[in-house]
Motif scaffolding. Structure first.
Motif, PDB file in Angstrom:
ATOM      1  N   HIS A  83     -18.391  -8.823  80.856  1.00 59.71           N
ATOM      2  CA  HIS A  83     -17.393  -8.137  80.039  1.00 59.71           C
ATOM      3  C   HIS A  83     -17.724  -6.654  80.095  1.00 59.71           C
ATOM      4  O   HIS A  83     -18.741  -6.215  79.575  1.00 59.71           O
ATOM      5  CB  HIS A  83     -17.422  -8.652  78.603  1.00 59.71           C
ATOM      6  N   THR A 122     -10.939  -5.673  86.329  1.00 57.48           N
ATOM      7  CA  THR A 122      -9.876  -6.176  85.468  1.00 57.48           C
ATOM      8  C   THR A 122      -9.322  -7.517  85.922  1.00 57.48           C
ATOM      9  O   THR A 122      -8.853  -8.306  85.089  1.00 57.48           O
ATOM     10  CB  THR A 122      -8.737  -5.153  85.371  1.00 57.48           C
ATOM     11  N   PRO A 126     -13.343 -10.098  81.861  1.00 56.17           N
ATOM     12  CA  PRO A 126     -12.760  -9.387  80.720  1.00 56.17           C
ATOM     13  C   PRO A 126     -13.108  -7.903  80.752  1.00 56.17           C
ATOM     14  O   PRO A 126     -14.238  -7.521  81.069  1.00 56.17           O
ATOM     15  CB  PRO A 126     -13.400 -10.083  79.509  1.00 56.17           C
ATOM     16  N   SER A 128     -12.530  -4.334  78.398  1.00 57.67           N
ATOM     17  CA  SER A 128     -12.064  -3.583  77.236  1.00 57.67           C
ATOM     18  C   SER A 128     -12.128  -2.097  77.565  1.00 57.67           C
ATOM     19  O   SER A 128     -12.663  -1.702  78.611  1.00 57.67           O
ATOM     20  CB  SER A 128     -12.913  -3.908  76.007  1.00 57.67           C
ATOM     21  N   TYR A 151      -1.539  -6.525  81.613  1.00 55.02           N
ATOM     22  CA  TYR A 151      -0.996  -7.876  81.474  1.00 55.02           C
ATOM     23  C   TYR A 151       0.293  -8.085  82.257  1.00 55.02           C
ATOM     24  O   TYR A 151       0.582  -9.204  82.691  1.00 55.02           O
ATOM     25  CB  TYR A 151      -0.759  -8.199  80.002  1.00 55.02           C
ATOM     26  N   HIS A 159      -9.351 -14.798  85.486  1.00 58.86           N
ATOM     27  CA  HIS A 159     -10.269 -14.273  84.478  1.00 58.86           C
ATOM     28  C   HIS A 159      -9.793 -12.965  83.849  1.00 58.86           C
ATOM     29  O   HIS A 159     -10.557 -12.309  83.147  1.00 58.86           O
ATOM     30  CB  HIS A 159     -11.659 -14.076  85.088  1.00 58.86           C
ATOM     31  N   HIS A 160      -8.535 -12.580  84.105  1.00 60.78           N
ATOM     32  CA  HIS A 160      -8.025 -11.337  83.521  1.00 60.78           C
ATOM     33  C   HIS A 160      -7.874 -11.483  82.013  1.00 60.78           C
ATOM     34  O   HIS A 160      -7.276 -12.427  81.520  1.00 60.78           O
ATOM     35  CB  HIS A 160      -6.674 -10.990  84.141  1.00 60.78           C
ATOM     36  N   ARG A 161      -8.449 -10.514  81.284  1.00 56.60           N
ATOM     37  CA  ARG A 161      -8.301 -10.482  79.827  1.00 56.60           C
ATOM     38  C   ARG A 161      -8.696  -9.098  79.336  1.00 56.60           C
ATOM     39  O   ARG A 161      -9.676  -8.531  79.816  1.00 56.60           O
ATOM     40  CB  ARG A 161      -9.182 -11.557  79.173  1.00 56.60           C
ATOM     41  N   PRO A 163      -9.713  -7.794  75.897  1.00 56.45           N
ATOM     42  CA  PRO A 163      -9.966  -8.163  74.499  1.00 56.45           C
ATOM     43  C   PRO A 163      -9.596  -7.075  73.494  1.00 56.45           C
ATOM     44  O   PRO A 163      -9.029  -7.354  72.445  1.00 56.45           O
ATOM     45  CB  PRO A 163     -11.472  -8.440  74.477  1.00 56.45           C
ATOM     46  N   ASP A 173      -5.230  -4.423  70.251  1.00 55.53           N
ATOM     47  CA  ASP A 173      -5.312  -5.600  71.099  1.00 55.53           C
ATOM     48  C   ASP A 173      -3.933  -5.895  71.679  1.00 55.53           C
ATOM     49  O   ASP A 173      -3.015  -5.069  71.572  1.00 55.53           O
ATOM     50  CB  ASP A 173      -5.893  -6.803  70.329  1.00 55.53           C
ATOM     51  N   ARG A 179       2.582  -9.534  75.285  1.00 54.24           N
ATOM     52  CA  ARG A 179       1.296  -8.947  75.677  1.00 54.24           C
ATOM     53  C   ARG A 179       1.346  -7.424  75.740  1.00 54.24           C
ATOM     54  O   ARG A 179       0.702  -6.803  76.588  1.00 54.24           O
ATOM     55  CB  ARG A 179       0.821  -9.510  77.017  1.00 54.24           C
TER      56      ARG A 179
END
Length: 239
Positions: A83, A122, A126, A128, A151, A159-161, A163, A173, A179
């Motif tokens: 992350h 990305t 994850p 941020s 998004y 595994h795209h996220r 947070p 968020d 999204r």
């Protein structure tokens, strides 16, 4: 120990990005994210892996705990086991990030860092973001160049996220039906109107916006006496 400053709220907000992550590699970029990752490791995320940025796994205080060869590092990166918290010269409503250039990419008005590892970060683990100066120049309707993938461009990326996005004004968020970015919390002393005025797109704002979690007495002691006794954080976040 009371009277937390804005910078300390930002450190805690960054630390919360790694809550519940388990045994994953934390890759903070910049002072406030680094303090946040180390604080998380000291407190509620003891299984986090921290590195020296080269080839060693280290403790929050810098003591070597193990070896992290490049091949193993890439396995963590591409398998969703890291992350990262990056910076952003521009970020839009869907979390697309730009750190490469301002203006037309063919003839930019300003050249920045370049794309670097943002696409791999990305799409594969994850990611941020930390923005120390929240403004319309950073929070834009559309980024001039997509480096970190948002998004609206990440279909099929396992595994795209994203947070959270932390700025000197609040925490954001993407917990919305489409999204798009949402105001998740305000740092004390900041108003919704201030955030809206400093954001270059229509931000999703709930009817009731909580304040960012206050640092505990233990967290303040760690920040002030162990992690950053020289108060370098105050030079990055004013207020």
């Amino acid at each position: 120990m009371t009277g937390a400053g804005r910078a300390e709220y930002c450190v805690v907000a960054c630390a919360e990005a790694w809550r519940g992550g388990g045994e994953i590699l934390a890759s903070p970029m910049g002072l406030i994210p680094s303090l946040g990752a180390r604080l998380a490791r000291h407190t509620f995320s003891p299984d986090l892996l921290l590195t020296d940025g080269e080839a060693m796994v280290v403790s929050p205080d810098g003591a070597v705990e193990g070896w992290l060869p490049y091949r193993r590092h890439l396995t963590l990166v591409t398998g969703g086991r890291r992350h990262v918290m990056m910076g952003a010269s521009q970020i839009d409503r869907f979390g697309n990030q730009n750190i490469s250039c301002i203006g037309d990419w063919a003839r930019p008005r300003r050249q920045l860092l370049g794309v670097r590892g943002a696409p791999v970060n990305t799409l594969n683990n994850p990611t941020s973001y930390w923005v120390p100066r929240h403004s319309r120049r950073v929070f834009v309707e559309k980024v001039d160049m997509v480096c970190g993938v948002g998004y609206d461009r990440a279909a099929g990326a396992r595994h795209h996220r994203i947070p959270r996005v932390v700025s000197d004004l609040g925490v954001f968020d993407f917990a919305t039906p489409d999204r798009s970015m949402r105001l998740a919390s305000l740092h004390p002393g900041v108003t919704v109107e201030q955030v809206r005025e400093a954001t270059g797109f229509a931000l999703e704002v709930p009817e009731e916006v909580p304040y960012t979690r206050e640092p505990s007495a233990r967290e303040l002691r760690l920040i002030r006496e162990v992690l950053d006794p020289g108060n370098a954080r105050a030079k990055e976040v004013v207020g």
